[in-house]
Structures are given as structure tokens and as C-alpha cells.
Design a protein around this motif. Structure first.
Motif: not given
Length: 293
Positions: A222-241
């Protein structure tokens, strides 16, 4: 002229065949995912015993293939056939269904941002339920191993979460050889090893905490997933958009095609009937006349 007349309106061939071509790919991909899911269930004997679908305590990854494939199949069918046959009902269904999916995605994103702590608790509960069922389903086992290896984690919040599994708990009543251990996917990677040591996690939790970190990943997923989201926030946001824009684009194209079809139907003019006026029977040959409207 005996054919139908249309006053200036026509259906855009570019939009029509773009929607058709795009959705036929979705249709075929959806069928492929459903077929893979059915094959996986057939290999596990689920199709011969349907009640076993609900027996698994954790998530059966095959459900992901079935649900995603089913949605893609329905959307692809409605968009493909609706565009090809100029069927406004199917095109409207396609638009509404796509709109509902977009709304659900948007709602999920907002709720996940507002209720972050609740989402974290639910994720912890979800992972722990799947830890309990780790040995019950090979697909679930592979999914957990992949997750722990990809994020270099072990358990939901740490290796001790594996006490929830009957094969890995440290109780005296546990006769398993894996007692007080963790799956091999929790072990730290050794670049020098070409073959995976599937027994690397045996008895590891019987060691002091200071020694465990030399052999396994002690951070939770769970904390590793949170860290991954923070490190790849731009990528995740770009995919959703990108996905959202694609959905909006599909809705707009479908609605544009519906408007074209309805405009053509509204401008349809029936052919003028031929009216023949015949003289009365007693009239002479010179009195006969035909009038055409």
C-alpha cells in the motif's frame, strides 16, 4: 422521378466509417478478452462447476478479462453496427453507455481524492483478503507475486500480513513447511541468480526484524503503491486525461452522426404521385385528356 428525394442533407461518410473502423477493433478485442477469460475458467474447471466462481475468497483475475472484455464487446457492437447500418438507437446507446462509463470514472477519481484514508483502508482490506486466498487460485497467486515483485513490497503494510494465510502463519498448529515464511516474490532480487529461488522466504519471519531486511522487502504494497503514484503522477494523469478525451471524442462523433441521420430523414420528400384524369365514358375521343401533377 419515382425515388426518394432529399433536400441538401447527407450523412458524413468520414464520421460514419471512422466510428465503424474504430469500434470494430474494440469489438474484436472485447471478444478476444472474453474468449481468454472463458479459456482460463475452462482450464481451472470453473465452467464445469459454476458454483466455484463464488468459492474463492479473493479476487479471481479472470473477472477482469470478462468484465473489461464484455464492456468492450457491447460498446464495439453498438458503435460498429450502429454506424454501418445508420441505426440511431444503437448509436444513442453507444453514446449513453460511454457517457455513463466516463461519469463513473470521474466520480471514482473525485471520491478517491476526497476519501483518501478510506480508500487506503479498503485497499488494505482487499489485499489482505487476497493474501488469505493466495494458494487457492493460481491466477490470483501470479497476480500477487507480480505486484510484490514490481513494487518491491511484501504484504499490505509489511511481511507480518502473511500471518493471515494458513500456510505462512507462525502459529504452533501450522504444519506447513512455509510456516513463518513469505512467498518468494517478497525476496530481494539477486542479479547474480539466473534461477529464481522459490524457497528464499522460508522461515524468514522467524528471524529478528533487523535481519529480515537483508533477505526480503519489508515495505508494504500500500505505501509502495502510494509512492509509485506520487513518482508517476504526470504519467497517470496523462493516461486518465487521454482516456477521458477519447471517450468525449467518441460521444461527440456518435452524436454528430445521429444528427446527420435524423436531418436526412427529416428532409425526406416522398415522390409526387401521378394523377390521371379520364373523361366520362360518353365523351368523345377529342375530349380525352391526361394531366400529370
Amino acid at each position: 422521378m419515382t425515388g426518394n428525394h432529399y433536400k441538401g442533407h447527407e450523412v458524413s461518410c468520414c464520421i460514419k466509417y471512422f466510428i465503424f473502423g474504430f469500434n470494430i477493433l474494440f469489438w474484436l478485442l472485447g471478444m478476444a478478452l472474453v474468449a481468454i477469460g472463458l479459456w482460463a475458467w475452462s482450464e481451472k474447471g470453473v465452467l464445469s462447476n459454476i458454483s466455484s466462481i463464488t468459492d474463492l475468497g479473493g479476487l479471481d483475475p479472470v473477472w477482469l478479462f470478462m468484465v473489461v472484455g464484455g464492456v468492450m464487446f457491447i460498446l464495439g457492437f453498438a458503435g460498429c453496427i450502429g454506424a454501418l447500418r445508420e441505426n440511431t438507437f444503437l448509436l444513442k446507446f453507444f453514446s449513453v453507455f460511454l457517457g455513463i462509463i466516463f461519469f463513473l470514472e470521474l466520480t471514482t477519481g473525485v471520491l478517491a481524492f476526497v476519501f483518501k484514508d478510506w480508500i487506503k483502508d479498503q485497499l488494505n482490506l482487499f489485499i489482505n483478503n487476497n493474501i488469505r486466498a493466495y494458494r487457492d487460485d493460481i491466477d490470483l497467486q501470479n497476480l500477487i507475486d507480480f505486484t510484490q515483485e514490481y513494487w518491491d513490497c511484501c504484504g499490505a503494510f509489511g511481511p507480518d500480513d502473511w500471518n493471515l494465510n494458513i500456510y505462512f502463519n507462525c502459529t504452533d498448529a501450522n504444519p506447513s513447511r512455509e510456516k513463518c515464511g513469505v512467498p518468494f516474490s517478497c525476496c530481494t532480487k539477486d542479479p547474480a541468480e539466473d534461477v529464481i529461488n522459490t524457497q528464499c522466504g522460508y522461515d524468514i519471519r522467524a528471524k529478528p526484524d533487523a535481519e529480515q531486511k537483508d533477505y526480503i522487502n519489508v515495505k508494504g504494497c500500500v505505501p509502495q503503491f502510494e509512492k509509485w503514484l506520487q513518482d508517476n503522477l504526470t504519467l497517470v494523469a496523462g493516461i486518465f486525461i487521454g482516456v477521458a478525451l477519447l471517450q468525449i471524442f467518441g460521444i461527440c462523433l456518435a452524436q454528430n452522426l445521429v444528427s446527420d441521420i435524423e436531418a436526412v430523414r427529416a428532409s425526406w420528400v416522398p415522390p409526387h404521385p401521378i394523377i390521371t384524369c379520364r373523361p366520362p365514358p360518353h365523351a368523345g375521343k377529342s375530349a380525352k385528356a391526361y394531366y400529370h401533377a
